[in-house]
Design an enzyme around this catalytic site. Structure first.
Site, PDB file in Angstrom:
ATOM      1  N   THR A  14     -31.311 -35.709  52.471  1.00  0.00           N
ATOM      2  CA  THR A  14     -30.754 -34.998  53.412  1.00  0.00           C
ATOM      3  C   THR A  14     -30.570 -33.388  52.917  1.00  0.00           C
ATOM      4  O   THR A  14     -30.895 -33.048  51.996  1.00  0.00           O
ATOM      5  CB  THR A  14     -28.923 -35.209  53.160  1.00  0.00           C
ATOM      6  N   ASN A  35     -27.874 -31.816  53.626  1.00  0.00           N
ATOM      7  CA  ASN A  35     -26.469 -31.548  53.910  1.00  0.00           C
ATOM      8  C   ASN A  35     -25.958 -31.666  52.487  1.00  0.00           C
ATOM      9  O   ASN A  35     -25.570 -32.966  51.965  1.00  0.00           O
ATOM     10  CB  ASN A  35     -25.833 -32.249  54.902  1.00  0.00           C
ATOM     11  N   ASP A  55     -28.462 -42.849  59.076  1.00  0.00           N
ATOM     12  CA  ASP A  55     -28.667 -42.159  60.157  1.00  0.00           C
ATOM     13  C   ASP A  55     -27.211 -42.687  60.870  1.00  0.00           C
ATOM     14  O   ASP A  55     -26.347 -43.613  60.571  1.00  0.00           O
ATOM     15  CB  ASP A  55     -29.679 -42.800  61.186  1.00  0.00           C
ATOM     16  N   ARG A  60     -19.585 -43.409  57.071  1.00  0.00           N
ATOM     17  CA  ARG A  60     -20.382 -43.222  55.747  1.00  0.00           C
ATOM     18  C   ARG A  60     -19.751 -43.589  54.612  1.00  0.00           C
ATOM     19  O   ARG A  60     -20.706 -44.182  53.692  1.00  0.00           O
ATOM     20  CB  ARG A  60     -21.070 -41.621  55.696  1.00  0.00           C
TER      21      ARG A  60
END
Length: 210
Positions: free
Chosen positions: A6, A8, A61, A195
């Site tokens: 990622t 992030n 995703d 998530r």
């Protein structure tokens, strides 16, 4: 070491709440294929990332699925946000739908190059697009598909007029249990996040895997 693929760092912090300090960030721009479901996109990314890193990887995703639109924007959520805007999606729901139900979904894909025992969680063994990762024909080392373990997390709510200053993306228009995600603080949001739910499933399985 488990590499979370990622750009992030917030995702890595959330992952560490469930998996501990064994998680580190891997900034790798894998190819995002076009698909109607999240699972093949995440699985494809996990295979490509594993071949790049040569160590266990975790790819996710996620998307917003509006029931009355047969799941749209779903895997195209980021594109819809960038091109139409979150408020335009909300107005479209208002104009076209009586059923305002929606859900955030996240699929985590794990690959470590080894096979998986059968469990209730799905395993993706398809590898149709291996060659696309390198732009070349598959070589002898890639004749066997890499299995990928998948874990899904879902949070159900409905689309409402925007409220709240926190969060990002579709958070202001997604209401769960009387509050939008943008009205929740980080701890409240993480406690119910799609998530987080996927990470919790993965974490329980990963302990046994190790």
């Amino acid at each position: 070491m488990l590499r979370y693929v990622t750009t992030n760092p917030g995702k890595v912090r959330e992952a560490r709440e469930y998996l501990g300090d064994a998680v580190s960030q891997l900034d790798f721009d894998y190819t995002e294929i076009q698909a109607a479901d999240l699972a093949p996109i995440a699985a494809r990314g996990a295979r490509e990332a594993y071949r790049h890193a040569e160590e266990p990887v975790l790819v996710d995703d996620a998307g917003l699925f509006v029931r009355g639109f047969d799941g749209f924007p779903g895997p195209y959520s980021a594109y819809a946000e960038d091109t139409l805007g979150v408020e335009a999606v909300r107005r479209l729901v208002d104009a076209e739908l009586d059923d305002r139900r929606a859900e955030f979904r996240c699929v985590l894909a794990y690959c470590d190059g080894e096979p998986f025992a059968a469990t209730p969680d799905p395993v993706d063994r398809d590898d149709r697009v291996t060659a696309a990762a390198t732009g070349a024909e598959r070589d002898d080392q890639e004749t066997e598909p890499l299995p990928v373990k998948l874990f899904e997390g879902v949070v159900r709510g409905e689309i409402v007029e925007a409220r709240g200053d926190g969060g990002f993306g579709y958070d202001p228009i997604f209401e769960y249990d009387g509050a939008t995600l943008a009205e929740m603080d980080a701890a409240e949001k993480n406690a119910i996040s799609h998530r987080g739910r996927a990470l919790e499933k993965f974490g329980e399985w990963f302990v046994e895997r190790q």
